[in-house]
Design an enzyme around this catalytic site. Structure first.
Site, mmCIF file in Angstrom:
data_model
loop_
_atom_site.group_PDB
_atom_site.id
_atom_site.type_symbol
_atom_site.label_atom_id
_atom_site.label_comp_id
_atom_site.label_asym_id
_atom_site.label_seq_id
_atom_site.Cartn_x
_atom_site.Cartn_y
_atom_site.Cartn_z
ATOM 1 N N HIS A 78 26.262 30.106 17.902
ATOM 2 C CA HIS A 78 26.884 28.876 17.892
ATOM 3 C C HIS A 78 26.741 27.818 18.727
ATOM 4 O O HIS A 78 27.213 26.821 18.604
ATOM 5 C CB HIS A 78 28.638 29.423 17.750
ATOM 6 C CG HIS A 78 29.063 29.532 19.167
ATOM 7 N ND1 HIS A 78 29.599 30.812 19.627
ATOM 8 C CD2 HIS A 78 29.633 28.760 20.276
ATOM 9 C CE1 HIS A 78 30.070 30.589 20.741
ATOM 10 N NE2 HIS A 78 30.085 29.592 20.854
ATOM 11 N N ASP A 108 26.253 36.111 15.891
ATOM 12 C CA ASP A 108 26.463 35.054 16.872
ATOM 13 C C ASP A 108 25.602 35.419 18.042
ATOM 14 O O ASP A 108 25.858 34.941 18.924
ATOM 15 C CB ASP A 108 28.099 34.884 17.124
ATOM 16 C CG ASP A 108 28.265 33.417 17.816
ATOM 17 O OD1 ASP A 108 27.259 32.548 17.659
ATOM 18 O OD2 ASP A 108 29.003 33.306 18.268
ATOM 19 N N GLY A 180 32.367 27.134 27.768
ATOM 20 C CA GLY A 180 31.315 27.351 28.612
ATOM 21 C C GLY A 180 30.785 28.493 29.127
ATOM 22 O O GLY A 180 29.820 28.860 29.431
ATOM 23 N N ASN A 181 31.806 29.642 28.922
ATOM 24 C CA ASN A 181 31.275 30.962 29.264
ATOM 25 C C ASN A 181 30.506 31.402 28.312
ATOM 26 O O ASN A 181 29.831 32.482 28.366
ATOM 27 C CB ASN A 181 32.418 31.908 29.468
ATOM 28 C CG ASN A 181 33.040 31.826 30.944
ATOM 29 O OD1 ASN A 181 34.073 31.644 31.090
ATOM 30 N ND2 ASN A 181 32.018 32.374 31.716
ATOM 31 N N SER A 182 30.724 30.864 27.079
ATOM 32 C CA SER A 182 30.132 31.529 25.758
ATOM 33 C C SER A 182 28.269 31.732 25.844
ATOM 34 O O SER A 182 27.769 30.811 26.465
ATOM 35 C CB SER A 182 30.114 30.464 24.301
ATOM 36 O OG SER A 182 31.328 30.653 24.181
#
Length: 208
Positions: A78, A108, A180-182
């Site tokens: 994503h 994902d 932002g950790n994704s």
């Protein structure tokens, strides 16, 4: 009361363990800046000169981690969906362009490639060996703050009822996960990646 000598020694050992794992893992964690063009329905016409007035630039900032020293990076799909340009920032502040090798929208996951010379790969562990109550670290770039480390435990395993992906087998942790950790790694105290930080679950009351 002050702890006994044995308790103080144990505390120092735990501090050294957490700090050592964090220092080693951060060498393999990257920041990802993805820019894409999205349609803007507010534009009724395409202006003269060839510019596409019906598009706006959208930016997504997240994380990733190196899984092969030749420059292969794992992140979330994503983050790079529809990207026209992907920039990866390495631990030494070098910024390099990345290309997409493969994606799997159902889980994902995306695999990127950069050409930046030999890089340090993060060792891969096994999520099958993960246990509830086990200490883990989440490393990434929450809110664009690079190389941020948070610690917690595994709260639950095999979560499959969130209804955000077609294929779900989530590790739930109470380590802080923020925008932002994704794409960043969830690691055990051996410094091995056992998961990829994908989602933050919250409710209207503000808890997560």
């Amino acid at each position: 009361r002050a702890g006994t000598a044995g308790e103080r020694d144990l505390g120092r050992e735990l501090e050294d363990l957490f700090a050592g794992v964090a220092e080693g893992v951060k060498l393999s964690v990257v920041s990802i800046d993805s820019r894409s063009r999205v349609e803007d329905a507010s534009f009724a016409e395409v202006p003269a000169g060839g510019a596409r007035g019906g598009e706006e630039e959208e930016e997504a900032i997240g994380s990733g981690f190196i899984i092969d020293g030749r420059g292969y990076i794992l992140t979330n799909e994503h983050l790079i969906d529809r990207a026209r340009e992907i920039t990866v920032k390495l631990h030494d502040d070098r910024e390099v362009k990345a290309s997409v090798v493969q994606v799997d929208s159902a889980s994902d996951i995306a695999l990127l490639k950069v050409d930046a010379g030999p890089l340090r790969a993060l060792p891969m562990g096994s999520s099958e060996d993960a246990r509830v109550g086990q200490w883990v670290l989440a490393i990434g770039n929450p809110f664009g703050l690079t190389q941020t480390v948070s610690a917690g435990i595994i709260s639950a395993l095999r979560r499959a009822d969130l209804r955000i992906l077609p294929l779900e087998n989530f590790i739930q942790t109470d380590a802080s996960i923020n925008p932002g950790n994704s794409g960043g790694p969830l690691v055990n105290l051996r410094g091995e990646a056992i998961g990829i930080n994908t989602a933050m679950y919250s409710n209207p009351g503000g808890g997560n």
